[in-house]
Write a protein that holds these residues in place. Structure first.
Motif, PDB file in Angstrom:
ATOM      1  N   GLU A  69     -50.416 -36.007 -24.989  1.00  0.00           N
ATOM      2  CA  GLU A  69     -49.629 -35.314 -24.003  1.00  0.00           C
ATOM      3  C   GLU A  69     -48.202 -35.860 -23.638  1.00  0.00           C
ATOM      4  OE1 GLU A  69     -53.255 -32.861 -21.791  1.00  0.00           O
ATOM      5  OE2 GLU A  69     -53.112 -35.011 -21.448  1.00  0.00           O
ATOM      6  N   LEU A  70     -48.357 -37.340 -23.293  1.00  0.00           N
ATOM      7  CA  LEU A  70     -47.349 -37.918 -22.995  1.00  0.00           C
ATOM      8  C   LEU A  70     -46.324 -37.840 -24.196  1.00  0.00           C
ATOM      9  CD1 LEU A  70     -48.944 -41.194 -21.390  1.00  0.00           C
ATOM     10  CD2 LEU A  70     -47.640 -39.370 -20.206  1.00  0.00           C
ATOM     11  N   ARG A  71     -46.774 -38.011 -25.365  1.00  0.00           N
ATOM     12  CA  ARG A  71     -46.034 -37.954 -26.773  1.00  0.00           C
ATOM     13  C   ARG A  71     -45.528 -36.630 -26.707  1.00  0.00           C
ATOM     14  NH1 ARG A  71     -49.813 -39.604 -29.759  1.00  0.00           N
ATOM     15  NH2 ARG A  71     -49.491 -41.749 -29.528  1.00  0.00           N
ATOM     16  N   HIS A  72     -45.863 -35.577 -26.345  1.00  0.00           N
ATOM     17  CA  HIS A  72     -45.410 -34.169 -26.619  1.00  0.00           C
ATOM     18  C   HIS A  72     -44.374 -33.968 -25.593  1.00  0.00           C
ATOM     19  CE1 HIS A  72     -45.635 -29.854 -26.596  1.00  0.00           C
ATOM     20  NE2 HIS A  72     -46.490 -30.025 -27.698  1.00  0.00           N
ATOM     21  N   GLY A  73     -44.303 -34.690 -24.491  1.00  0.00           N
ATOM     22  CA  GLY A  73     -43.057 -34.620 -23.570  1.00  0.00           C
ATOM     23  C   GLY A  73     -41.978 -35.452 -23.918  1.00  0.00           C
ATOM     24  N   LEU A  74     -42.354 -36.600 -24.266  1.00  0.00           N
ATOM     25  CA  LEU A  74     -41.095 -37.650 -24.595  1.00  0.00           C
ATOM     26  C   LEU A  74     -40.566 -37.378 -26.037  1.00  0.00           C
ATOM     27  CD1 LEU A  74     -40.070 -40.372 -23.545  1.00  0.00           C
ATOM     28  CD2 LEU A  74     -41.674 -41.649 -24.669  1.00  0.00           C
ATOM     29  N   LEU A 100     -49.108 -41.926 -40.937  1.00  0.00           N
ATOM     30  CA  LEU A 100     -49.674 -42.944 -42.092  1.00  0.00           C
ATOM     31  C   LEU A 100     -49.447 -42.445 -43.672  1.00  0.00           C
ATOM     32  CD1 LEU A 100     -52.893 -43.658 -40.181  1.00  0.00           C
ATOM     33  CD2 LEU A 100     -51.266 -45.345 -40.586  1.00  0.00           C
ATOM     34  N   ASP A 101     -49.442 -41.160 -43.902  1.00  0.00           N
ATOM     35  CA  ASP A 101     -49.369 -40.519 -45.127  1.00  0.00           C
ATOM     36  C   ASP A 101     -47.865 -41.138 -45.595  1.00  0.00           C
ATOM     37  OD1 ASP A 101     -50.220 -39.261 -47.474  1.00  0.00           O
ATOM     38  OD2 ASP A 101     -48.954 -37.720 -46.837  1.00  0.00           O
ATOM     39  N   GLU A 102     -46.845 -41.064 -44.814  1.00  0.00           N
ATOM     40  CA  GLU A 102     -45.479 -41.422 -45.507  1.00  0.00           C
ATOM     41  C   GLU A 102     -45.214 -42.716 -45.170  1.00  0.00           C
ATOM     42  OE1 GLU A 102     -41.469 -39.785 -43.289  1.00  0.00           O
ATOM     43  OE2 GLU A 102     -42.499 -38.240 -44.253  1.00  0.00           O
ATOM     44  N   LEU A 114     -51.517 -48.699 -33.483  1.00  0.00           N
ATOM     45  CA  LEU A 114     -51.408 -47.390 -34.209  1.00  0.00           C
ATOM     46  C   LEU A 114     -50.750 -46.475 -33.371  1.00  0.00           C
ATOM     47  CD1 LEU A 114     -52.116 -45.381 -36.404  1.00  0.00           C
ATOM     48  CD2 LEU A 114     -54.232 -45.039 -35.385  1.00  0.00           C
ATOM     49  N   ALA A 115     -50.817 -46.469 -32.082  1.00  0.00           N
ATOM     50  CA  ALA A 115     -50.216 -45.506 -31.090  1.00  0.00           C
ATOM     51  C   ALA A 115     -48.682 -45.937 -31.116  1.00  0.00           C
ATOM     52  CB  ALA A 115     -50.382 -45.939 -29.583  1.00  0.00           C
ATOM     53  N   THR A 116     -48.139 -47.007 -31.382  1.00  0.00           N
ATOM     54  CA  THR A 116     -46.538 -47.380 -31.475  1.00  0.00           C
ATOM     55  C   THR A 116     -46.215 -46.786 -32.911  1.00  0.00           C
ATOM     56  OG1 THR A 116     -46.963 -49.275 -30.115  1.00  0.00           O
ATOM     57  CG2 THR A 116     -44.932 -49.298 -31.499  1.00  0.00           C
ATOM     58  N   PHE A 117     -47.100 -47.033 -33.748  1.00  0.00           N
ATOM     59  CA  PHE A 117     -46.482 -46.552 -35.128  1.00  0.00           C
ATOM     60  C   PHE A 117     -46.360 -44.992 -35.083  1.00  0.00           C
ATOM     61  CE2 PHE A 117     -47.516 -45.413 -39.629  1.00  0.00           C
ATOM     62  CZ  PHE A 117     -46.692 -46.291 -40.295  1.00  0.00           C
ATOM     63  N   ILE A 118     -47.350 -44.435 -34.450  1.00  0.00           N
ATOM     64  CA  ILE A 118     -47.206 -42.754 -34.350  1.00  0.00           C
ATOM     65  C   ILE A 118     -45.859 -42.537 -33.438  1.00  0.00           C
ATOM     66  CG2 ILE A 118     -48.286 -40.840 -33.740  1.00  0.00           C
ATOM     67  CD1 ILE A 118     -50.952 -41.997 -34.056  1.00  0.00           C
ATOM     68  N   ASN A 119     -45.829 -43.248 -32.440  1.00  0.00           N
ATOM     69  CA  ASN A 119     -44.425 -42.990 -31.403  1.00  0.00           C
ATOM     70  C   ASN A 119     -43.414 -43.041 -32.539  1.00  0.00           C
ATOM     71  OD1 ASN A 119     -46.450 -42.473 -29.544  1.00  0.00           O
ATOM     72  ND2 ASN A 119     -45.889 -44.462 -28.399  1.00  0.00           N
ATOM     73  N   LYS A 169     -38.342 -40.618 -34.646  1.00  0.00           N
ATOM     74  CA  LYS A 169     -37.533 -40.643 -35.940  1.00  0.00           C
ATOM     75  C   LYS A 169     -37.481 -39.308 -36.470  1.00  0.00           C
ATOM     76  CE  LYS A 169     -38.179 -45.568 -36.918  1.00  0.00           C
ATOM     77  NZ  LYS A 169     -38.853 -46.400 -37.954  1.00  0.00           N
ATOM     78  N   ASN A 170     -38.472 -38.436 -36.315  1.00  0.00           N
ATOM     79  CA  ASN A 170     -38.538 -37.210 -36.833  1.00  0.00           C
ATOM     80  C   ASN A 170     -38.539 -36.052 -36.060  1.00  0.00           C
ATOM     81  OD1 ASN A 170     -39.273 -37.543 -40.102  1.00  0.00           O
ATOM     82  ND2 ASN A 170     -40.253 -39.076 -38.774  1.00  0.00           N
ATOM     83  N   ARG A 171     -37.684 -36.139 -35.024  1.00  0.00           N
ATOM     84  CA  ARG A 171     -37.713 -34.996 -33.991  1.00  0.00           C
ATOM     85  C   ARG A 171     -36.996 -33.889 -34.748  1.00  0.00           C
ATOM     86  NH1 ARG A 171     -36.534 -36.855 -27.679  1.00  0.00           N
ATOM     87  NH2 ARG A 171     -36.365 -38.832 -28.219  1.00  0.00           N
ATOM     88  N   ALA A 172     -35.834 -34.114 -35.343  1.00  0.00           N
ATOM     89  CA  ALA A 172     -35.170 -33.176 -36.022  1.00  0.00           C
ATOM     90  C   ALA A 172     -35.586 -33.010 -37.471  1.00  0.00           C
ATOM     91  CB  ALA A 172     -33.733 -33.462 -35.907  1.00  0.00           C
ATOM     92  N   LEU A 173     -35.920 -31.885 -38.075  1.00  0.00           N
ATOM     93  CA  LEU A 173     -36.379 -31.851 -39.339  1.00  0.00           C
ATOM     94  C   LEU A 173     -35.556 -30.652 -40.055  1.00  0.00           C
ATOM     95  CD1 LEU A 173     -40.345 -32.133 -38.976  1.00  0.00           C
ATOM     96  CD2 LEU A 173     -38.877 -34.014 -39.639  1.00  0.00           C
ATOM     97  N   ASN A 174     -35.047 -30.818 -41.524  1.00  0.00           N
ATOM     98  CA  ASN A 174     -34.708 -29.745 -42.302  1.00  0.00           C
ATOM     99  C   ASN A 174     -35.891 -29.062 -42.776  1.00  0.00           C
ATOM    100  OD1 ASN A 174     -35.748 -30.951 -44.694  1.00  0.00           O
ATOM    101  ND2 ASN A 174     -34.099 -32.529 -44.731  1.00  0.00           N
ATOM    102  N   PRO A 175     -35.502 -27.891 -43.131  1.00  0.00           N
ATOM    103  CA  PRO A 175     -36.643 -26.987 -43.819  1.00  0.00           C
ATOM    104  C   PRO A 175     -37.403 -27.458 -44.750  1.00  0.00           C
ATOM    105  CG  PRO A 175     -34.515 -25.746 -43.523  1.00  0.00           C
ATOM    106  CD  PRO A 175     -33.991 -27.062 -43.204  1.00  0.00           C
ATOM    107  N   GLN A 176     -36.873 -28.332 -45.760  1.00  0.00           N
ATOM    108  CA  GLN A 176     -37.505 -28.784 -46.895  1.00  0.00           C
ATOM    109  C   GLN A 176     -38.643 -29.723 -46.278  1.00  0.00           C
ATOM    110  OE1 GLN A 176     -34.261 -28.886 -46.752  1.00  0.00           O
ATOM    111  NE2 GLN A 176     -33.833 -27.197 -48.241  1.00  0.00           N
ATOM    112  N   LYS A 177     -38.289 -30.817 -45.320  1.00  0.00           N
ATOM    113  CA  LYS A 177     -39.059 -31.828 -44.775  1.00  0.00           C
ATOM    114  C   LYS A 177     -40.407 -31.044 -44.032  1.00  0.00           C
ATOM    115  CE  LYS A 177     -40.513 -35.937 -43.864  1.00  0.00           C
ATOM    116  NZ  LYS A 177     -39.830 -36.858 -43.028  1.00  0.00           N
ATOM    117  N   LYS A 178     -40.098 -29.902 -43.458  1.00  0.00           N
ATOM    118  CA  LYS A 178     -41.094 -29.208 -42.696  1.00  0.00           C
ATOM    119  C   LYS A 178     -42.032 -28.647 -43.759  1.00  0.00           C
ATOM    120  CE  LYS A 178     -38.177 -27.380 -38.862  1.00  0.00           C
ATOM    121  NZ  LYS A 178     -37.528 -26.236 -38.196  1.00  0.00           N
TER     122      LYS A 178
END
Length: 367
Positions: A184-189, A231-233, A242-247, A252-261
């Protein structure tokens, strides 16, 4: 001694150590020179703050708990403004587009905004009971100006603060009756394309039914999608916590192009289908060779199966086997491989533990 070791091994499986949200460790993973919190202090008038909320230059993010104050509580706050009683500091986060999101102060700001918009009458006052029953527009203009001109101290966390430091601050300020979860924190930040894709992947897949969750109120499933993608990427580069790794991945991926999505959505769905095809109702659960469930959902086993099978598919593919045989293979790993059992139950975010359990699944089920 052998009996004690067996009971200890079983306890490790049934009562895994939850070390993945160690925020102190998260901060220590950042270089010392980047651990500083960058802030600025502003004294905004009540009128200015309400205007900012109205024009969108300040906003209350959707990870904040809903407005819960009663009209009496809100009235006491308005009375505090009138008698010039100090009001607690409001904390805000400076977004990349310069907008200000409210970290702490939602109830206060919403109450003030509601009153200035005449949404309730004053009630339960103790210092000025003469004002009871008045909406804002019914007050003498001098009271109106007095309220609008009151200043509230606002501390703004600037955007050049390291994201993990911000996350830590969010957690420290997270003192509500129902504490927000890391997701929930991550969702906002870190809200953006990646978070939206995670939400969409949950709704378009059968993950919730596999987790036996009817309504995902705390975003558990959404976090698991992000956990898989990060983890897959970045499996080879994984470093705890792990929490920091996900953060970091989310930032880094807040903005994605259609191919990455499309690629992210496909990778998650393919891995989920592979797990369900092999293990069915036993997916992500600890079970014995008799197929009796010993523990419901296990997040470390989730990593092992999702990432392990994904890596197998990216290699030479998954071995052709029946679901019954696949379940026996996994049950054998859990029962007979002490390192694997430990990797899904103790210090589960340690680098070696993550890599061992994923590699074990890739080797067991990959061609």
């Amino acid at each position: 001694m052998a009996t004690r070791k067996k009971t200890a091994d079983l306890a490790d499986v049934l009562f895994p150590t939850k070390d993945e949200q160690d925020f102190a460790e998260s901060i220590l993973s950042i270089p010392p020179e980047q651990r500083k919190l960058h802030t600025e202090t502003y004294d905004f008038t009540v009128e200015t703050l309400v205007e900012k909320l109205d024009d969108g230059s300040a906003f209350i993010p959707n990870f904040q708990r809903k407005y819960v104050w009663s009209d009496s509580q809100a009235s006491r706050l308005i009375e505090s403004l009138i008698i010039q009683c100090p009001v607690p500091v409001i904390y805000m986060n400076q977004e990349q587009d310069e907008k200000l999101s409210v970290i702490d102060g939602n109830q206060r700001l919403t109450s003030i905004s509601r009153y200035l918009k005449n949404e309730f009458v004053l009630k339960g006052l103790t210092a000025y009971p003469e004002l009871e029953g008045n909406r804002f527009h019914e007050l003498d203009p001098r009271f109106q100006r007095h309220i609008q001109n009151r200043t509230l101290r606002c501390i703004v966390i600037l955007k050049d603060t390291h994201p993990q430091v911000k996350f830590d601050v969010f957690e420290r300020l997270n003192t509500g009756a129902t504490k927000l979860t890391p997701q929930e924190l991550r969702h906002g930040l870190y809200y953006g394309d990646l978070i939206r894709e995670a939400t969409q992947s949950v709704s378009s897949s059968h993950l919730l039914s596999m987790l036996d969750i009817k309504v995902d109120k705390r975003m558990k499933a959404e976090e698991l999608v992000l956990r898989f993608w990060s983890l897959d990427e970045g499996f080879d580069a994984y470093r705890k916590p792990l929490a920091t790794f996900i953060n970091d991945f989310a930032d880094k991926n807040r903005a994605l192009n259609p191919q990455k999505k499309a690629a992210l959505k496909m990778s998650f769905q393919a891995a989920l289908d592979a797990v369900h095809g092999l293990f069915g109702d036993l997916s992500f659960r600890i079970f014995g060779k008799d197929l009796k469930v010993q523990s419901t959902f296990n997040a470390a086993l989730y990593d092992a199966l999702m990432i392990g099978l994904s890596r197998a598919m990216k290699g030479k593919g998954i071995k052709v086997m029946s679901s019954a045989h696949a379940c026996q293979v996994l049950a054998g790993l859990i029962a007979d491989d002490a390192k694997f059992r430990r990797a899904i139950s103790v210090a589960t975010s340690d680098d070696a533990q993550v890599k061992y359990r994923v590699t074990a699944i890739t080797e067991a089920f990959g061609n």
